[in-house]
Motif scaffolding. Structure first.
Motif, PDB file in Angstrom:
ATOM      1  N   ASP A 146      15.882  98.840 101.875  1.00 13.76           N
ATOM      2  CA  ASP A 146      16.797  97.956 102.597  1.00 13.76           C
ATOM      3  C   ASP A 146      18.105  97.827 101.826  1.00 13.76           C
ATOM      4  O   ASP A 146      19.191  97.886 102.402  1.00 13.76           O
ATOM      5  CB  ASP A 146      16.169  96.571 102.795  1.00 13.76           C
ATOM      6  CG  ASP A 146      15.007  96.596 103.773  1.00 13.76           C
ATOM      7  OD1 ASP A 146      15.112  97.339 104.771  1.00 13.76           O
ATOM      8  OD2 ASP A 146      14.002  95.902 103.539  1.00 13.76           O
ATOM      9  N   ILE A 147      17.981  97.633 100.518  1.00 12.32           N
ATOM     10  CA  ILE A 147      19.150  97.522  99.643  1.00 12.32           C
ATOM     11  C   ILE A 147      18.894  98.326  98.380  1.00 12.32           C
ATOM     12  O   ILE A 147      17.828  98.218  97.778  1.00 12.32           O
ATOM     13  CB  ILE A 147      19.433  96.053  99.261  1.00 12.32           C
ATOM     14  CG1 ILE A 147      19.662  95.194 100.512  1.00 12.32           C
ATOM     15  CG2 ILE A 147      20.644  95.959  98.321  1.00 12.32           C
ATOM     16  CD1 ILE A 147      19.761  93.705 100.221  1.00 12.32           C
ATOM     17  N   THR A 148      19.857  99.142  97.993  1.00 12.09           N
ATOM     18  CA  THR A 148      19.771  99.873  96.734  1.00 12.09           C
ATOM     19  C   THR A 148      20.842  99.348  95.791  1.00 12.09           C
ATOM     20  O   THR A 148      22.028  99.346  96.130  1.00 12.09           O
ATOM     21  CB  THR A 148      19.965 101.387  96.945  1.00 12.09           C
ATOM     22  OG1 THR A 148      18.853 101.912  97.680  1.00 12.09           O
ATOM     23  CG2 THR A 148      20.062 102.114  95.614  1.00 12.09           C
ATOM     24  N   GLU A 149      20.406  98.906  94.617  1.00 11.04           N
ATOM     25  CA  GLU A 149      21.340  98.484  93.571  1.00 11.04           C
ATOM     26  C   GLU A 149      21.470  99.636  92.578  1.00 11.04           C
ATOM     27  O   GLU A 149      20.464 100.169  92.106  1.00 11.04           O
ATOM     28  CB  GLU A 149      20.827  97.235  92.858  1.00 11.04           C
ATOM     29  CG  GLU A 149      21.788  96.720  91.789  1.00 11.04           C
ATOM     30  CD  GLU A 149      21.270  95.464  91.103  1.00 11.04           C
ATOM     31  OE1 GLU A 149      22.086  94.634  90.695  1.00 11.04           O
ATOM     32  OE2 GLU A 149      20.028  95.321  90.975  1.00 11.04           O
ATOM     33  N   ILE A 150      22.701 100.021  92.276  1.00 11.36           N
ATOM     34  CA  ILE A 150      22.936 101.143  91.379  1.00 11.36           C
ATOM     35  C   ILE A 150      23.000 100.632  89.946  1.00 11.36           C
ATOM     36  O   ILE A 150      23.747  99.702  89.629  1.00 11.36           O
ATOM     37  CB  ILE A 150      24.236 101.874  91.756  1.00 11.36           C
ATOM     38  CG1 ILE A 150      24.145 102.352  93.211  1.00 11.36           C
ATOM     39  CG2 ILE A 150      24.480 103.064  90.824  1.00 11.36           C
ATOM     40  CD1 ILE A 150      25.447 102.864  93.772  1.00 11.36           C
ATOM     41  N   HIS A 151      22.182 101.233  89.108  1.00 14.16           N
ATOM     42  CA  HIS A 151      22.145 100.890  87.688  1.00 14.16           C
ATOM     43  C   HIS A 151      22.644 102.065  86.867  1.00 14.16           C
ATOM     44  O   HIS A 151      22.497 103.222  87.253  1.00 14.16           O
ATOM     45  CB  HIS A 151      20.712 100.561  87.249  1.00 14.16           C
ATOM     46  CG  HIS A 151      20.263  99.196  87.649  1.00 14.16           C
ATOM     47  ND1 HIS A 151      19.743  98.292  86.755  1.00 14.16           N
ATOM     48  CD2 HIS A 151      20.261  98.573  88.852  1.00 14.16           C
ATOM     49  CE1 HIS A 151      19.433  97.173  87.379  1.00 14.16           C
ATOM     50  NE2 HIS A 151      19.731  97.327  88.664  1.00 14.16           N
ATOM     51  N   HIS A 152      23.215 101.762  85.706  1.00 13.42           N
ATOM     52  CA  HIS A 152      23.561 102.826  84.763  1.00 13.42           C
ATOM     53  C   HIS A 152      22.322 103.164  83.949  1.00 13.42           C
ATOM     54  O   HIS A 152      21.359 102.393  83.902  1.00 13.42           O
ATOM     55  CB  HIS A 152      24.710 102.380  83.843  1.00 13.42           C
ATOM     56  CG  HIS A 152      25.322 103.499  83.078  1.00 13.42           C
ATOM     57  ND1 HIS A 152      25.401 103.519  81.709  1.00 13.42           N
ATOM     58  CD2 HIS A 152      25.871 104.675  83.506  1.00 13.42           C
ATOM     59  CE1 HIS A 152      25.980 104.643  81.320  1.00 13.42           C
ATOM     60  NE2 HIS A 152      26.278 105.365  82.387  1.00 13.42           N
ATOM     61  N   VAL A 163      23.667  99.437 101.488  1.00 16.22           N
ATOM     62  CA  VAL A 163      22.954  98.627 102.472  1.00 16.22           C
ATOM     63  C   VAL A 163      23.371  99.063 103.877  1.00 16.22           C
ATOM     64  O   VAL A 163      24.478  99.563 104.073  1.00 16.22           O
ATOM     65  CB  VAL A 163      23.270  97.125 102.253  1.00 16.22           C
ATOM     66  CG1 VAL A 163      24.762  96.847 102.412  1.00 16.22           C
ATOM     67  CG2 VAL A 163      22.454  96.235 103.169  1.00 16.22           C
ATOM     68  N   LYS A 164      22.468  98.893 104.840  1.00 16.94           N
ATOM     69  CA  LYS A 164      22.857  99.139 106.220  1.00 16.94           C
ATOM     70  C   LYS A 164      23.903  98.107 106.629  1.00 16.94           C
ATOM     71  O   LYS A 164      23.793  96.929 106.294  1.00 16.94           O
ATOM     72  CB  LYS A 164      21.645  99.040 107.158  1.00 16.94           C
ATOM     73  CG  LYS A 164      20.955 100.361 107.427  1.00 16.94           C
ATOM     74  CD  LYS A 164      20.007 100.264 108.601  1.00 16.94           C
ATOM     75  CE  LYS A 164      19.454 101.646 108.955  1.00 16.94           C
ATOM     76  NZ  LYS A 164      18.575 101.596 110.139  1.00 16.94           N
TER      77      LYS A 164
END
Length: 343
Positions: A146-152, A163-164
């Motif tokens: 549903d939601i992707t959080e980008i991490h280093h 997110v959509k």
């Protein structure tokens, strides 16, 4: 259509430790690497990833940012359909360090309602990086997140969220019922009805949130291996184009390991420094480990080490200014610095 992305850049971020450089501009418009602004990196990443609709959400001190971005022509965003949009915040006292304020978005809901892109990428304005966002969208869809959080790869969040668009609209509209004020609230909620995923980015990325991080990140650009990670031929960092003559180096001037923009006049010595457009450095002056912004004038026989000069600063003849890598000496925009002032 399903592969198209909507770009959303939160340009409200403010860090007190950068106050000396933000009195006349927002963090997004802070000069970087001699000829760029910090926002150029995330904006160029979006454009290079095929995004053709980008919304900038600033808060205060955004005149310089608007002047820099203009119509979006330099990023190929001056379009009849989609393009570059600018939505200043009507809220003065909101938290400038919560990326993706739903209250700010709510004041501009027509932009989201009218968008035709199925997905949106929400990002901060102050990360220096060069990333193709399309593989992240593919990964997000395949993982059915549903939601992707980008991490280093260092484990820290890059404050970027995939997110959509329909879900983003739902989150904005339901903010009062859920209590979620921004994207971070959603991804960190203990009881969450959404599938939250984390994508690890293993490329070069640095967040500018202090004078120290700004200075150290700038100095590292003088290392060829760092430069090559950030400035890629196939994914260029775009910026506002200015027509200025080539820099003139007079006889006996010395330049070592430096980045020097157009329109400068160099009569002294420059080492391990970044010099922006239109800077004049007088005879006998020595500039080491410094960031000198646009149209500064450094007169004869000055000595500067670990110094940041904001735009239009004048340093009078014979002045000595010395800082450290942890605490560089900063002079605000338009000020005059003289030898007598330091005695």
């Amino acid at each position: 259509m399903k592969r198209k992305l909507l770009g959303v850049i939160d340009a409200t971020t403010y860090h007190e430790d950068l106050e000396d450089l933000l009195t006349h501009r927002s963090l997004a418009a802070l000069p970087f690497a001699g000829r760029y602004r910090i926002i150029d990196f995330v904006l160029s990443n979006m454009v290079n990833s095929g995004i053709r609709s980008v919304a900038i959400f600033p808060k205060m001190q955004y005149r310089s940012l608007m002047d820099h971005l203009g119509s979006g022509k330099n990023w190929d965003l001056n379009r009849k359909r989609d393009g570059l949009f600018f939505f200043p915040s009507p809220i003065v006292d909101n938290d400038g360090n919560k990326i993706g304020s739903f209250e700010h978005f709510a004041a501009n809901m027509d932009y989201f309602y009218r968008s035709t892109q199925e997905y949106a990428i929400i990002a901060n304005c102050n990360t220096i990086f060069n990333m193709d966002l399309r593989p992240i969208l593919d990964w997000h869809r395949q993982a059915k997140c549903d939601i992707t959080e980008i991490h280093h790869q260092d484990g820290n969040s890059m404050e970027m969220y995939m997110v959509k668009t329909s879900l983003l609209i739902k989150l904005i509209e339901g903010r009062h019922e859920t209590g979620y004020t921004c994207m971070k609230d959603v991804v960190t909620a203990i009881h969450n009805e959404y599938s939250i995923c984390h994508y690890e980015y293993d490329g070069y990325a640095v967040k500018i949130d202090s004078i120290e991080s700004y200075f150290s990140t700038s100095m590292k650009l003088l290392q060829s291996d760092v430069w090559k990670k950030l400035f890629l031929k196939e994914q260029p960092i775009l910026t506002k184009v200015k027509d200025e003559p080539p820099t003139k180096y007079v006889q006996d001037s010395v330049v070592k390991n430096a980045m020097i923009a157009n329109g400068c006049f160099i009569s002294g010595t420059v080492e391990n420094s970044i010099i922006a457009r239109g800077v004049k450095i007088g005879k006998g002056a020595v500039i080491k480990n410094c960031i000198i912004m646009q149209k500064c004038q450094i007169e004869e026989n000055c000595y500067l080490d670990s110094v940041i000069l904001d735009k239009d600063v004048r340093v009078e003849a014979g002045t000595q200014l010395t800082g450290t890598t942890k605490s560089p000496y900063v002079i605000r925009k338009g000020l005059k610095q003289g030898a007598l002032m330091n005695s």
